[in-house]
Design a protein around this motif. Structure first.
Motif, PDB file in Angstrom:
ATOM      1  N   UNK A 163       0.864  -1.181   0.000  1.00 58.11           N
ATOM      2  CA  UNK A 163       0.000   0.000   0.000  1.00 58.11           C
ATOM      3  C   UNK A 163       0.899   1.229   0.000  1.00 58.11           C
ATOM      4  N   UNK A 164       0.359   2.348  -0.441  1.00 58.27           N
ATOM      5  CA  UNK A 164       1.161   3.572  -0.449  1.00 58.27           C
ATOM      6  C   UNK A 164       1.611   3.947   0.954  1.00 58.27           C
ATOM      7  N   UNK A 165       0.734   3.740   1.923  1.00 61.19           N
ATOM      8  CA  UNK A 165       1.077   4.068   3.308  1.00 61.19           C
ATOM      9  C   UNK A 165       2.278   3.265   3.779  1.00 61.19           C
ATOM     10  N   UNK A 166       2.271   1.964   3.539  1.00 59.41           N
ATOM     11  CA  UNK A 166       3.385   1.113   3.955  1.00 59.41           C
ATOM     12  C   UNK A 166       4.640   1.476   3.165  1.00 59.41           C
ATOM     13  N   UNK A 167       4.498   1.737   1.881  1.00 58.89           N
ATOM     14  CA  UNK A 167       5.639   2.126   1.060  1.00 58.89           C
ATOM     15  C   UNK A 167       6.275   3.413   1.591  1.00 58.89           C
ATOM     16  N   UNK A 168       5.450   4.395   1.944  1.00 57.87           N
ATOM     17  CA  UNK A 168       5.968   5.652   2.488  1.00 57.87           C
ATOM     18  C   UNK A 168       6.668   5.418   3.822  1.00 57.87           C
TER      19      UNK A 168
END
Length: 94
Positions: free
Chosen positions: A54-59
């Motif tokens: 997910x973008x959140x985890x990637x960030x």
């Protein structure tokens, strides 16, 4: 969240080594995220998709990389240095 202080006096030649000192699982994951990010640093959503995160985890992983490396992943010189270091590392693993 605490602000990270980036120092120009840090020996950038050895910054990539901070990733290599991690245990195998963490090193592999951080290299995977770094590689996805470096493939399109202006499009983090695309990097997240490449990593199947997910973008959140990637960030979150990118923030962890900045902390480990002590570098700003938005800095062009840093991106160039890391791209070269990653290329050399991948070639040495063949």
């Amino acid at each position: 969240m605490a602000e990270i202080e980036y120092s120009d006096s840090r020996d950038r030649k050895h910054a990539f080594a901070a990733i290599l000192t991690l245990d195998d699982k963490r090193r592999s994951e951080h290299l995977r995220v770094l590689e996805a990010y470096l493939s399109s640093p202006t499009n983090r959503s695309q990097g997240a998709t490449r990593c199947h995160l997910s973008r959140t985890v990637f960030y979150q992983r990118l923030a962890a990389l900045e902390t480990i490396l002590g570098m700003d992943l938005n800095d062009a010189k840093t991106l160039t240095l890391l791209s070269l270091a990653l290329t050399v590392y991948r070639q040495s693993q063949m």
